[in-house]
Design an enzyme around this catalytic site. Sequence first.
Site: not given
Length: 320
Positions: A166, A190, A261, A264, A287, A296
């Site tokens: 990111r 995150k 992004h 990514r 994730h 995806y």
Amino acid sequence: MAASLDRACRDYLAYLAIERGSSRNTIQSYGRDLDRYLAFLAKRGVVAPDDVTREDAEAHVRELHEMGLASSSVQRAASAMKGFHRFMVAEQICENHPTADLALPRKPERLPDVISREDAARLLDEPFRVDPRPKARQTGEPDRSNVAAFRRDKAILELLYGCGLRVSELCGLDLRDVLLDEELLRVMGKGSKERVVPVLGTAARALVSYLEEWRPLLAVHGRPGPAVFLSQRGSRITRQAVHALVERYGRMVGIEGLHPHTLRHSYATHLLEGGMDLRMVQELLGHASVSTTQLYTHVDRTHVRMAYLQAHPRAGLREG
């Protein structure tokens, strides 16, 4: 004296930061959402936690839709509201829980934007075939800081696509996070969750070249500290600068509106197309849930068909 909604909101955001370890971006977003919510309640004359009704909460969600906010933004705002009221009940600030069974707006499934392997190769190779000419200083000596920035850009693009970072993760990289001997990067994702990702091939070579030869030329212009990627002023590069350079290099090779992004997303998609296990891709992306990574698998099913044709003994048979 009973706590006000404003005071309770400040306490909730502090709780997210200190006890939950939420990211700065999450706290800022929730803060904006809750400021708007409290302003809405104030217009209705509601200032005390126990005075908020289910009707108030539903009316605010309706207003957000009427304002034209994206479904994802409305969903985040509703999540902030539910978390805020749940916190006030848990902390015994109030007994009233008007959002206990408030339905979250359904977030439409949006397939991530990706670029092809061929476009990724063009982006990472074509603009960097020839270095720019160094600028001339007043003394007549060459100033190679523009070349250093050019080679920094190459390393940034390579890491965004080659490591699936990111923008915030890339900008937050410090020198101690680059483990070159192990061919790894330590990434802070995150919610302050740390993960380790491999840095190999052209991404590793571009990073090593930048760190050894070009970063020192940028560092002399300011106080670089531990940041890996520096601006031409010698300070840590900003997310806005990374967004701008990604879009600029995208235009150079005919990809309009390229977003970091997207690189990514492309990283994840191309790994899955290459046969990598979904759980491993989840770990590399950082994730929390595999359901996020599964998105995806819907991007391009062509590779699934080709793999099936090659693998199944009767897939290619025709009626004779």
